[in-house]
Design a protein around this motif. Structure first.
Motif, mmCIF file in Angstrom:
data_model
loop_
_atom_site.group_PDB
_atom_site.id
_atom_site.type_symbol
_atom_site.label_atom_id
_atom_site.label_comp_id
_atom_site.label_asym_id
_atom_site.label_seq_id
_atom_site.Cartn_x
_atom_site.Cartn_y
_atom_site.Cartn_z
ATOM 1 N N SER A 153 6.432 13.000 77.581
ATOM 2 C CA SER A 153 6.952 14.068 78.416
ATOM 3 C C SER A 153 5.785 14.707 79.154
ATOM 4 O O SER A 153 4.634 14.387 78.902
ATOM 5 N N GLY A 154 6.109 15.606 80.100
ATOM 6 C CA GLY A 154 5.052 16.266 80.847
ATOM 7 C C GLY A 154 5.141 15.996 82.339
ATOM 8 O O GLY A 154 6.032 15.284 82.813
ATOM 9 N N PRO A 155 4.208 16.536 83.109
ATOM 10 C CA PRO A 155 4.242 16.430 84.566
ATOM 11 C C PRO A 155 4.002 15.007 85.070
ATOM 12 O O PRO A 155 3.392 14.187 84.392
ATOM 13 N N GLY A 156 4.495 14.741 86.293
ATOM 14 C CA GLY A 156 4.162 13.505 86.985
ATOM 15 C C GLY A 156 5.139 12.364 86.829
ATOM 16 O O GLY A 156 4.855 11.249 87.259
ATOM 17 N N VAL A 178 13.955 23.590 69.850
ATOM 18 C CA VAL A 178 12.784 23.363 70.694
ATOM 19 C C VAL A 178 13.167 23.234 72.169
ATOM 20 O O VAL A 178 12.563 23.864 73.044
ATOM 21 N N LEU A 179 14.174 22.425 72.469
ATOM 22 C CA LEU A 179 14.552 22.189 73.868
ATOM 23 C C LEU A 179 15.087 23.450 74.544
ATOM 24 O O LEU A 179 14.643 23.783 75.657
ATOM 25 N N PRO A 180 16.019 24.193 73.945
ATOM 26 C CA PRO A 180 16.457 25.438 74.573
ATOM 27 C C PRO A 180 15.321 26.449 74.754
ATOM 28 O O PRO A 180 15.244 27.120 75.792
ATOM 29 N N ALA A 224 4.863 20.274 75.752
ATOM 30 C CA ALA A 224 5.103 19.075 76.559
ATOM 31 C C ALA A 224 6.416 19.182 77.319
ATOM 32 O O ALA A 224 6.496 18.889 78.520
ATOM 33 N N LEU A 225 7.484 19.627 76.631
ATOM 34 C CA LEU A 225 8.786 19.752 77.272
ATOM 35 C C LEU A 225 8.801 20.881 78.304
ATOM 36 O O LEU A 225 9.424 20.761 79.367
ATOM 37 N N SER A 226 8.110 21.980 78.015
ATOM 38 C CA SER A 226 8.018 23.084 78.965
ATOM 39 C C SER A 226 7.322 22.634 80.241
ATOM 40 O O SER A 226 7.771 22.936 81.360
ATOM 41 N N ARG A 227 6.219 21.899 80.089
ATOM 42 C CA ARG A 227 5.474 21.401 81.246
ATOM 43 C C ARG A 227 6.337 20.439 82.066
ATOM 44 O O ARG A 227 6.310 20.446 83.297
ATOM 45 N N PRO A 257 15.687 27.006 85.144
ATOM 46 C CA PRO A 257 15.837 27.608 83.826
ATOM 47 C C PRO A 257 15.132 28.952 83.762
ATOM 48 O O PRO A 257 14.146 29.194 84.453
ATOM 49 N N ALA A 258 15.621 29.823 82.880
ATOM 50 C CA ALA A 258 15.119 31.183 82.790
ATOM 51 C C ALA A 258 13.623 31.226 82.503
ATOM 52 O O ALA A 258 12.871 31.988 83.115
ATOM 53 N N THR A 259 13.158 30.401 81.577
ATOM 54 C CA THR A 259 11.749 30.431 81.223
ATOM 55 C C THR A 259 10.889 29.947 82.380
ATOM 56 O O THR A 259 9.785 30.442 82.585
ATOM 57 N N GLN A 260 11.373 28.983 83.143
ATOM 58 C CA GLN A 260 10.617 28.498 84.274
ATOM 59 C C GLN A 260 10.622 29.525 85.402
ATOM 60 O O GLN A 260 9.619 29.693 86.123
#
Length: 332
Positions: A158-161, A233-235, A306-309, A324-327
């Motif tokens: 997971s992660g950017p790119g 973790v995902l939420p 990793a999932l947040s990124r 998403p709210a956190t983003q």
């Protein structure tokens, strides 16, 4: 991987197919990155591209989980690896890191972590897993004959790119874009391991520097129970409600059969196949990266990070229709 090497001051030859989407290479300095066009199943194009190189990262992989013609998966992965290693041998490359997958370890019925010594235990596995396992065997066989090969086994990245995106990225995107009023089905049991893309890239570089020829190194992250992942973790990483419902293994296999039948008509790969549900999704693909940590100096960040990124990157690149709210908080 290329960005990491450039950051370290390396001159890199990137071997790409004609017509490939090169968005992931955008912004890299032209004096450090040279594009070489070819096909890894055509050994002469690989040989030509390796002129002047002393190290090789064989990162190419077939990420499509299913194809109506299995040869379209098997041949690029296995024959492509054979051609690349043959060209590397003829060029006298000093060291080679081959990217395999933790899927070649198999899976377990109970939540126990597998290491590099775990025997593959999935007879009749999906073609993509069979192909990756065979390509890994080819690499290790060549190492036994004297070719300086090290194999790395990343888990779910997971992660950017993730421009394409990959199958695992597509599942995350479905969750990010799924209407809150509907619920995604998940199995009652099972677990997986999630690792950040930058940690995997760093693990490749460490394998090149410190890896022992003929050895495999698992590059993993956090082992997560599926329930903990989708309900916690995902939420938390995305700011979305769980919006998930538990279903039985039998129900998921039945649904995946419908998806596979539909894929044969549409010509597009399904989200999941009966074999992948049976062997991966409803079992545990937990691993230990202790060997890589001990011998290479490998480390990894949390699956939450990793999932947040990854969610943030998808949102910034326009893959997500709702932020998403956190983003949104991060962007503010």
């Amino acid at each position: 991987m290329i960005r990491l090497l450039v950051k370290r001051g390396e001159h890199v030859k990137a071997f790409v197919r004609a017509g490939s989407n090169l968005a992931s290479l955008r912004g890299l300095p032209g004096e450090q990155v040279e594009l070489c066009i070819g096909d890894m199943q055509s050994g002469h194009t690989v040989y030509r591209a390796l002129a002047g190189c002393n190290r090789l990262y064989h990162l190419a992989a077939h990420h499509t989980p299913w194809h109506s013609d299995p040869r379209r998966i098997f041949e690029p992965v296995v024959l492509g690896t054979e051609a690349v290693l043959d060209a590397a041998q003829r060029r006298g490359i000093k060291k080679i890191v081959v990217t395999s997958s933790a899927a070649t370890l198999g899976s377990t019925a109970q939540p126990v972590a597998m290491d590099e010594g775990h025997d593959f235990n999935l007879p009749g596995a999906e073609t993509v897993i069979v192909a990756r396992r065979r390509a890994e065997q080819v690499a290790l066989e060549q190492a036994a004959l004297g070719l300086p090969v090290v194999v790395v086994n990343p888990t779910i990245i997971s992660g950017p790119g993730d421009w394409k995106p990959t199958p695992s990225g597509s599942i995350l995107l479905r969750y990010l874009n799924w209407p809150a009023s509907r619920r995604l089905p998940i199995p009652l049991t099972g677990g997986l391991n999630i690792v950040d893309v930058d940690d995997v890239a760093a693990g490749h570089q460490l394998a090149m520097a410190n890896g022992r020829v003929g050895e495999r190194y698992i590059l993993g992250g956090d082992n997560l129970d599926l329930r903990d992942l989708v309900q916690g973790v995902l939420p938390e990483a995305t700011g979305l409600s769980p919006a998930l419902s538990n279903v039985s293994r039998a129900m998921l296999i039945w649904v995946s059969r419908l998806l596979e039948a539909s894929a044969r008509l549409r010509g597009a790969p399904p989200v999941a196949t009966p074999k992948l549900v049976r062997d991966q999704l409803c079992r545990y693909v937990w691993v230990s990266s202790e060997k890589a940590e001990r011998e290479l100096g490998y480390t990894h960040r949390s699956a939450f990070e990793a999932l947040s990124r990854s969610a943030r990157w998808y949102t910034e690149q326009g893959y997500v229709s709702r932020m998403p709210a956190t983003q949104a908080a991060h962007a503010a």
